[in-house]
Design an enzyme around this catalytic site. Sequence first.
Site, PDB file in Angstrom:
ATOM      1  CG  ASP A 144      -2.043   0.988   1.076  1.00 57.86           C
ATOM      2  OD1 ASP A 144      -2.620   1.049  -0.027  1.00 57.86           O
ATOM      3  OD2 ASP A 144      -2.353   1.706   2.035  1.00 57.86           O
ATOM      4  CG  HIS A 168       7.451   4.935  -3.010  1.00 58.06           C
ATOM      5  ND1 HIS A 168       7.678   5.410  -4.282  1.00 58.06           N
ATOM      6  CD2 HIS A 168       6.129   4.730  -2.951  1.00 58.06           C
ATOM      7  CE1 HIS A 168       6.529   5.500  -4.930  1.00 58.06           C
ATOM      8  NE2 HIS A 168       5.572   5.079  -4.149  1.00 58.06           N
TER       9      HIS A 168
HETATM   10  P1  IMP Z   1      -2.904   2.006  -3.411  1.00 63.32           P
HETATM   11  O1  IMP Z   1      -3.221   1.251  -4.641  1.00 63.32           O
HETATM   12  O2  IMP Z   1      -3.982   2.123  -2.408  1.00 63.32           O
HETATM   13  O3  IMP Z   1      -1.581   1.614  -2.837  1.00 63.32           O
HETATM   14  O4  IMP Z   1      -2.806   3.521  -3.915  1.00 63.32           O
HETATM   15  C1  IMP Z   1      -1.632   4.086  -4.184  1.00 63.32           C
HETATM   16  C2  IMP Z   1      -1.903   5.475  -4.745  1.00 63.32           C
HETATM   17  O5  IMP Z   1      -0.862   6.324  -4.291  1.00 63.32           O
HETATM   18  C3  IMP Z   1      -1.833   5.474  -6.270  1.00 63.32           C
HETATM   19  O6  IMP Z   1      -3.098   5.318  -6.840  1.00 63.32           O
HETATM   20  C4  IMP Z   1      -1.241   6.840  -6.544  1.00 63.32           C
HETATM   21  O7  IMP Z   1      -2.245   7.814  -6.507  1.00 63.32           O
HETATM   22  C5  IMP Z   1      -0.336   7.063  -5.347  1.00 63.32           C
HETATM   23  N1  IMP Z   1       1.027   6.553  -5.622  1.00 63.32           N
HETATM   24  C6  IMP Z   1       1.620   5.473  -5.058  1.00 63.32           C
HETATM   25  N2  IMP Z   1       2.850   5.290  -5.567  1.00 63.32           N
HETATM   26  C7  IMP Z   1       3.016   6.265  -6.479  1.00 63.32           C
HETATM   27  C8  IMP Z   1       4.096   6.578  -7.358  1.00 63.32           C
HETATM   28  O8  IMP Z   1       5.129   5.906  -7.428  1.00 63.32           O
HETATM   29  N3  IMP Z   1       3.898   7.643  -8.148  1.00 63.32           N
HETATM   30  C9  IMP Z   1       2.780   8.391  -8.122  1.00 63.32           C
HETATM   31  N4  IMP Z   1       1.736   8.141  -7.338  1.00 63.32           N
HETATM   32  C10 IMP Z   1       1.867   7.076  -6.508  1.00 63.32           C
END
Ligand code: IMP
Length: 196
Positions: free
Chosen positions: A69, A180
Amino acid sequence: MRLLVATTSADKLREIRLVLEGLDVAIVTLADVPGIPEPEETGATFWENARQKAIAYSQASGLVAVAEDSGLAVDALGGEPGVRSARFLGTQAGYSARFEEIFRRLSGTPGATREARFVTALAVADGSTIVFETETRIEGTLAPAPAGTHGFGYDPIFFYPPLGKTTGEMTREEKTAVSHRARAFRDLRRALFTAP
Ligand code: IMP
């Protein structure tokens, strides 16, 4: 070994594949195990969401599963959008609207600094057991204005001082060297496969 990389994001999957290249592991994606319902992200922290997802996907697939996440945390906004990065202003909101809102809130915060970071919590589950976890970051600032067309999500507004550009202006190789998420998967690589 078969490893289920539990993400629905093609962008993330591309980054992850680059980092896991060369390992003696068969990467299984969610497309290979259809029919698993996507678990809700109900956790208050990146950790909780990563663990919940890894366990849910491992139990449903019978495979060792890795889930992460991640999100953008802006200091002056109390860590927002944070765990809600993908849902900031609603799931249907576009990123330009999200960028504008972040800049608007920042300019309305007296003395706001521009420090920000991308954070990833990663968890590997074997059934209901977490067998590995790590949290990694990339530190930077909010760019003065969106720049770059590479990457995804908040990349155009995340400025990384050591390279003098946003993650949206980085090539895939540059981002994989510093991101990251790449750091988290390199930790996994070293821990589970004792590979460099
Ligand atoms: P998850 O799928 O709940 O982990 O959502 C992660 C969200 O954080 C993504 O949809 C992006 O909006 C943002 N995010 C995470 N990693 C990145 C990255 O490497 N670049 C840009 N946005 C990121």
